[in-house]
Scaffold this active site. Structure first.
Site, PDB file in Angstrom:
ATOM      1  N   TRP A   1      -8.827  10.309  -2.895  1.00 39.59           N
ATOM      2  CA  TRP A   1      -8.221   9.451  -1.872  1.00 39.59           C
ATOM      3  C   TRP A   1      -8.544  10.080  -0.533  1.00 39.59           C
ATOM      4  O   TRP A   1      -8.093  11.180  -0.233  1.00 39.59           O
ATOM      5  CB  TRP A   1      -6.712   9.370  -2.085  1.00 39.59           C
ATOM      6  CG  TRP A   1      -6.020   8.342  -1.252  1.00 39.59           C
ATOM      7  CD1 TRP A   1      -6.536   7.190  -0.721  1.00 39.59           C
ATOM      8  CD2 TRP A   1      -4.635   8.352  -0.876  1.00 39.59           C
ATOM      9  NE1 TRP A   1      -5.575   6.491  -0.050  1.00 39.59           N
ATOM     10  CE2 TRP A   1      -4.395   7.186  -0.121  1.00 39.59           C
ATOM     11  CE3 TRP A   1      -3.571   9.231  -1.098  1.00 39.59           C
ATOM     12  CZ2 TRP A   1      -3.145   6.877   0.410  1.00 39.59           C
ATOM     13  CZ3 TRP A   1      -2.339   8.916  -0.568  1.00 39.59           C
ATOM     14  CH2 TRP A   1      -2.124   7.742   0.172  1.00 39.59           C
TER      15      TRP A   1
ATOM     16  N   LYS B   1     -17.936  -7.495   5.060  1.00 37.06           N
ATOM     17  CA  LYS B   1     -16.740  -7.015   5.737  1.00 37.06           C
ATOM     18  C   LYS B   1     -16.680  -7.646   7.130  1.00 37.06           C
ATOM     19  O   LYS B   1     -17.698  -7.786   7.808  1.00 37.06           O
ATOM     20  CB  LYS B   1     -16.832  -5.497   5.876  1.00 37.06           C
ATOM     21  CG  LYS B   1     -15.540  -4.840   6.340  1.00 37.06           C
ATOM     22  CD  LYS B   1     -15.783  -3.412   6.803  1.00 37.06           C
ATOM     23  CE  LYS B   1     -16.070  -2.445   5.689  1.00 37.06           C
ATOM     24  NZ  LYS B   1     -14.866  -1.888   5.058  1.00 37.06           N
TER      25      LYS B   1
ATOM     26  N   ASN C   1     -15.177   4.987   4.417  1.00 34.93           N
ATOM     27  CA  ASN C   1     -16.155   4.916   3.328  1.00 34.93           C
ATOM     28  C   ASN C   1     -17.247   5.987   3.369  1.00 34.93           C
ATOM     29  O   ASN C   1     -17.532   6.597   2.335  1.00 34.93           O
ATOM     30  CB  ASN C   1     -16.778   3.516   3.254  1.00 34.93           C
ATOM     31  CG  ASN C   1     -15.809   2.521   2.645  1.00 34.93           C
ATOM     32  OD1 ASN C   1     -15.107   2.837   1.692  1.00 34.93           O
ATOM     33  ND2 ASN C   1     -15.744   1.329   3.206  1.00 34.93           N
TER      34      ASN C   1
ATOM     35  N   SER D   1     -20.260  -1.829  -3.887  1.00 37.82           N
ATOM     36  CA  SER D   1     -19.104  -1.715  -2.992  1.00 37.82           C
ATOM     37  C   SER D   1     -19.555  -1.013  -1.719  1.00 37.82           C
ATOM     38  O   SER D   1     -20.619  -0.392  -1.681  1.00 37.82           O
ATOM     39  CB  SER D   1     -18.001  -0.896  -3.664  1.00 37.82           C
ATOM     40  OG  SER D   1     -18.385   0.468  -3.743  1.00 37.82           O
TER      41      SER D   1
ATOM     42  N   TYR E   1       0.859  -1.188   0.000  1.00 43.33           N
ATOM     43  CA  TYR E   1       0.000   0.000   0.000  1.00 43.33           C
ATOM     44  C   TYR E   1       0.895   1.239   0.000  1.00 43.33           C
ATOM     45  O   TYR E   1       2.020   1.190   0.504  1.00 43.33           O
ATOM     46  CB  TYR E   1      -0.900  -0.030   1.251  1.00 43.33           C
ATOM     47  CG  TYR E   1      -2.091   0.903   1.157  1.00 43.33           C
ATOM     48  CD1 TYR E   1      -3.125   0.649   0.251  1.00 43.33           C
ATOM     49  CD2 TYR E   1      -2.192   2.030   1.962  1.00 43.33           C
ATOM     50  CE1 TYR E   1      -4.224   1.493   0.165  1.00 43.33           C
ATOM     51  CE2 TYR E   1      -3.296   2.884   1.875  1.00 43.33           C
ATOM     52  CZ  TYR E   1      -4.297   2.612   0.972  1.00 43.33           C
ATOM     53  OH  TYR E   1      -5.373   3.452   0.880  1.00 43.33           O
TER      54      TYR E   1
ATOM     55  N   TYR F   1     -11.910   6.298  -7.649  1.00 41.85           N
ATOM     56  CA  TYR F   1     -11.467   6.056  -6.265  1.00 41.85           C
ATOM     57  C   TYR F   1     -11.110   4.597  -6.031  1.00 41.85           C
ATOM     58  O   TYR F   1     -10.779   4.205  -4.910  1.00 41.85           O
ATOM     59  CB  TYR F   1     -12.526   6.526  -5.260  1.00 41.85           C
ATOM     60  CG  TYR F   1     -13.800   5.704  -5.241  1.00 41.85           C
ATOM     61  CD1 TYR F   1     -14.797   5.905  -6.180  1.00 41.85           C
ATOM     62  CD2 TYR F   1     -14.001   4.717  -4.279  1.00 41.85           C
ATOM     63  CE1 TYR F   1     -15.956   5.157  -6.170  1.00 41.85           C
ATOM     64  CE2 TYR F   1     -15.166   3.962  -4.255  1.00 41.85           C
ATOM     65  CZ  TYR F   1     -16.138   4.190  -5.204  1.00 41.85           C
ATOM     66  OH  TYR F   1     -17.284   3.434  -5.191  1.00 41.85           O
ATOM     67  N   GLY F   2     -11.159   3.792  -7.089  1.00 40.24           N
ATOM     68  CA  GLY F   2     -10.763   2.397  -6.988  1.00 40.24           C
ATOM     69  C   GLY F   2     -10.544   1.840  -8.375  1.00 40.24           C
ATOM     70  O   GLY F   2     -10.876   2.497  -9.368  1.00 40.24           O
TER      71      GLY F   2
ATOM     72  N   ARG G   1     -24.609 -11.129 -12.522  1.00 39.47           N
ATOM     73  CA  ARG G   1     -24.262 -12.258 -11.648  1.00 39.47           C
ATOM     74  C   ARG G   1     -25.502 -13.122 -11.490  1.00 39.47           C
ATOM     75  O   ARG G   1     -26.628 -12.651 -11.763  1.00 39.47           O
ATOM     76  CB  ARG G   1     -23.781 -11.729 -10.299  1.00 39.47           C
ATOM     77  CG  ARG G   1     -24.833 -10.911  -9.557  1.00 39.47           C
ATOM     78  CD  ARG G   1     -24.214 -10.101  -8.450  1.00 39.47           C
ATOM     79  NE  ARG G   1     -23.411  -9.022  -8.999  1.00 39.47           N
ATOM     80  CZ  ARG G   1     -22.385  -8.445  -8.367  1.00 39.47           C
ATOM     81  NH1 ARG G   1     -22.044  -8.833  -7.166  1.00 39.47           N
ATOM     82  NH2 ARG G   1     -21.706  -7.472  -8.937  1.00 39.47           N
TER      83      ARG G   1
END
Lengths: 355, 355
Positions: free
Chosen positions: A285, A345, A142, A169, A69, A259-260, A193
């Site tokens: 970020w 999570k 988040n 997410s 990271y 952001y990802g 999915r």
């Protein structure tokens, strides 16, 4: 009296069975992270003793232990960045917090994977006692990421449209809920999915205005028919083709914020879209914002607004699994296996800590 | 007296052998563009009669005739967007211009490929009489594009570094000269080619601080050694790999501006660069700026500064070839054949027009 309390507290400190996770080398968490005991010191000056109540295991925490990271802590280091705890004791100079306060860290890197810790009071923020454990434990990253991305890049007014990919997410779910709370229209793109109807249903219940698969986005007539205005803002945590598809839907001068990068593909934009439509590609970020705004009153205002929405039930934490801290090895192994952001999570709980 | 002059001028108008190019269908210029004669009307109210002196043939002019440019004029239409001319006569209400003034168009789409025209005075700007023909004829687009890109995205102070690819493009050459005039360091990236030393020499003479091939950029130690600060601004007219390479050199929060796409590859950025380095990807289109700033005093200030630098010899037009207007078919066929931006620009001259 103060002295008496301190002495009595020092005696109590000695009876606390404090433990923390620690790593001395970067590497696979299951290899390098060890559980160690420690004696707590009495809090000095502006220090506080915090008894942790909850602390999540985020992919970035695992990546930090692995040394991959962008933030590389000096070793040895206690992992964990987010969490919530209760103030057990305060040093003589502490003004902003009191014994019994429920607090969350304001900085990354404090090391929240521990039963107790002695910290600088200035790095912690009081939150309402009634805040849910999961909401409090995952408050630092988040929810403010979603909040700031919706606030800082374009000026949105009720009825304006926001499009995002990776909508399921953790951050995406906060975007959905904040859009709902602020009367913004959210167009939420997810990968197809087997259980797509279930996911569609769950995001709609959170407040999603529209949920589309990547394929549906490419063929939808929602925008062409005039049913929907063109979005002013696109939030991208996927990249590649998906990032480009949400860019294409923007109105002229629209802003695309990355952001990802779940797809591991770079962010790509047609040359003509940049030149003729005046699109902006930006990145976000949370860590940088926090660092740059450490003394900005806007930060406290933001957290107050977010926790207020949480107390009203308008914003809640995404699905999560509590795991007792003593079973810490389980989430260390499983967190990175959870594909994309679809898994729950893990959040450490510390209910059995104080002996 | 005024009446007498007008009558005499109307007689003179009848003796002018006015011709213009015209197309009534989108298509290949050599097929659809025709030379036609016209009778000039006397200028009314705020109109002026302009005798053209020079007008360039730009790739965008050709693309417009083909119908593949984002601006699609109503047909029939006179092609040509840039140019310079002399005012032959003014209507009674004209305040800003006088007979004998040298003028350039302030708007696109006026149709400059003609010997004479009757126009609204408000669409033309007086320039100094001593301005070179090529500089004046090509003043509208490339010099202000370079100027605005250096001014509007980041705040640059003497010694700051700008990096650009396609550095030998017409706009790139203005970037080099403006950087030199403003004491900015320019890092200029070009494709390798047989006569690279000649090109390097020519750009250095214009004021380029560094000239690197794409390959040299990837291996240069200029930035690592600390000899050069990281650039604050990257100007991209190529896209693809080249656009990404100049992005990578930027300092955190640097801005990457796309104004062309010679490689026909999209603009691509690593996800991590957007998130962790806070780079911005933007686009620039001179036509949009001109439209949005038609009444902004900044526009006159900018052109005054540019023409002042041209009169001092600090900024000059890139290599060009004058071609008499009667030979109009030659540049229509050749302009798009000139690969990339390496060929000379054609500029019509009208020296033999007035009979």
């Amino acid at each position: 009296m103060n002295c008496h309390r301190s002495l009595s507290f020092v005696r109590r400190l000695h009876n606390i069975h404090a433990r923390k996770l620690l790593y001395s080398d970067y590497g696979e968490p299951s290899q390098v992270v060890k559980l160690v005991e420690e004696k707590l010191a009495a809090p000095q000056n502006n220090q506080i003793v915090v008894e942790m109540q909850g602390a999540p295991i985020n992919p970035a925490d695992i990546n930090t232990v692995q040394g991959v990271y962008p933030i590389k802590p000096a070793l040895p280091s206690v992992p964990g960045n987010e969490g919530v705890g209760k103030v057990l004791s305060v040093g003589d100079d502490v003004k902003n917090l009191a014994v019994g306060d429920i607090v969350v860290p304001l900085e990354l890197g404090l090391g929240t994977w521990r039963t107790h810790g002695v910290f600088n009071a200035s790095n912690w923020m009081k939150v309402p006692n009634q805040l849910g454990l999961a909401e409090a434990a995952t408050l630092l990253t988040n929810p403010p990421t979603a909040y700031r991305m919706l606030k800082d890049f374009v000026s949105l007014k009720p009825g304006d449209v926001v499009i995002q990919n990776g909508a399921n997410s953790a951050c995406g779910q906060y975007v959905i809920q904040l859009c709902k709370a602020w009367n913004l229209v959210s167009v939420n793109v997810v990968r197809n999915r087997p259980n797509i109807d279930e996911l569609r249903d769950s995001l709609s219940k959170l407040g999603a205005t529209h949920v589309l698969t990547e394929e549906e986005l490419r063929s939808t007539s929602l925008f062409k028919s005039g049913e929907l205005k063109a979005p002013k803002l696109a939030l991208n945590c996927v990249g590649g083709q998906s990032g480009m598809e949400i860019l294409r839907k923007l109105e002229p001068k629209g802003v695309h914020v990355t952001y990802g990068g779940m797809s591991r593909q770079p962010v790509t934009a047609p040359t003509s879209a940049l030149i003729f439509k005046d699109y902006q590609l930006r990145g976000y970020w949370m860590s940088r914002w926090s660092k740059e705004n450490a003394t900005n009153p806007e930060r406290a205002k933001m957290f107050a607004e977010i926790t207020d929405l949480m107390l009203k039930g308008a914003v809640k934490a995404p699905a999560h699994k509590f795991v007792p801290f003593k079973d810490y090895e389980v989430p260390l192994k499983k967190t990175l296996d959870m594909k994309g952001f679809s898994g729950n999570k893990f959040i450490f709980t510390f209910g059995d800590n104080v002996s």
